[in-house]
Design a protein around this motif. Sequence first.
Motif, mmCIF file in Angstrom:
data_model
loop_
_atom_site.group_PDB
_atom_site.id
_atom_site.type_symbol
_atom_site.label_atom_id
_atom_site.label_comp_id
_atom_site.label_asym_id
_atom_site.label_seq_id
_atom_site.Cartn_x
_atom_site.Cartn_y
_atom_site.Cartn_z
ATOM 1 N N LEU A 74 -22.142 10.258 -14.876
ATOM 2 C CA LEU A 74 -23.446 10.412 -14.235
ATOM 3 C C LEU A 74 -24.099 11.767 -14.496
ATOM 4 C CD1 LEU A 74 -22.769 8.796 -10.736
ATOM 5 C CD2 LEU A 74 -24.195 7.874 -12.565
ATOM 6 N N TYR A 97 -27.501 6.239 -4.638
ATOM 7 C CA TYR A 97 -28.201 4.979 -4.880
ATOM 8 C C TYR A 97 -29.638 5.254 -5.338
ATOM 9 C CZ TYR A 97 -24.261 3.260 -2.153
ATOM 10 O OH TYR A 97 -22.999 2.995 -1.694
ATOM 11 N N ASN A 98 -29.907 4.956 -6.581
ATOM 12 C CA ASN A 98 -31.254 5.136 -7.106
ATOM 13 C C ASN A 98 -32.119 3.972 -6.625
ATOM 14 O OD1 ASN A 98 -33.346 6.266 -8.474
ATOM 15 N ND2 ASN A 98 -32.610 5.726 -10.516
ATOM 16 N N LEU A 149 -28.127 11.735 -9.300
ATOM 17 C CA LEU A 149 -27.199 10.699 -8.884
ATOM 18 C C LEU A 149 -25.772 11.223 -8.832
ATOM 19 C CD1 LEU A 149 -28.622 7.702 -10.932
ATOM 20 C CD2 LEU A 149 -29.013 8.243 -8.516
#
Length: 271
Positions: free
Chosen positions: A106, A205-206, A219
């Motif tokens: 990420l 959580y996008n 993120l």
Amino acid sequence: MAARQRSIIPMIDVNYKQFSPAEKKVADFFIANDEDVDMSASAMAERLFVSEATLSRFAKKSGFSGYREFAFEYRNQKLKKRSAMTNVTKGVLSIYEDLLNKEYDLIDEKQIDRIVKYISQYERIVVCGKGSSGMAAEEMELRFMRIGINIDSIVYEDRMRMQTVFMNKKCFVIGLSISGTTEDVLYMLQAAHRNRARTMLVTAYNREGLSDFCDEVVLVPSYQRLDYGNAISPQFPLLVLQDIIYTKYMQSNHYIKEALHGNTLKALRRN
């Protein structure tokens, strides 16, 4: 009573200062290593780019007769330590390992560089969060204020809403919310954005629409219902990200920032 077996890592730690640079390289590997590796002298010398003589000197300085004895004891202690772990312990450690592996995927180095630049550029940094995220916000304030950053943490909803009045283009506002749905944190980011402040949300959580009022959406990894804290502390991925940002920030003007950090610690000493 049987003689107590020497624990290897403390033996390495207490002798660390007397190691040569090459021996410290060997020490660092064995302190951090958690893999099953070929412990033979030839394989380890090749892996660490040192001579077998260096391995022998390192072992003797650590209190062993030679590298062969060190390798034997090191492997035995690793095996005993793992076999003694309960399933609960192994389960918790595997969650941490999984989260760190996800962090590798990420993390966006260019984004981290931008964040470090914002911290340097803006006159005031505000970081907000509630619950466990609020604790992470307070930790961020504590760390960065020690190196001269004008930073405030806000963890109560009334203060978040009141502080939006004072947000402007000179502010960098950071919201922490694992769920990405904490109402007061989102309110503060939205209001700060309207007031032309730079905004950033750290979340697991996008969600659609976040980029409308967040200049950066960072993120972090999640594991099942991490936001409820029933597996491990929800602070963990937030603190890992903080460590990355802090270390990157400290790389620039390192000596000045280290001096500031040292001075704040001296100020805390009573004598």
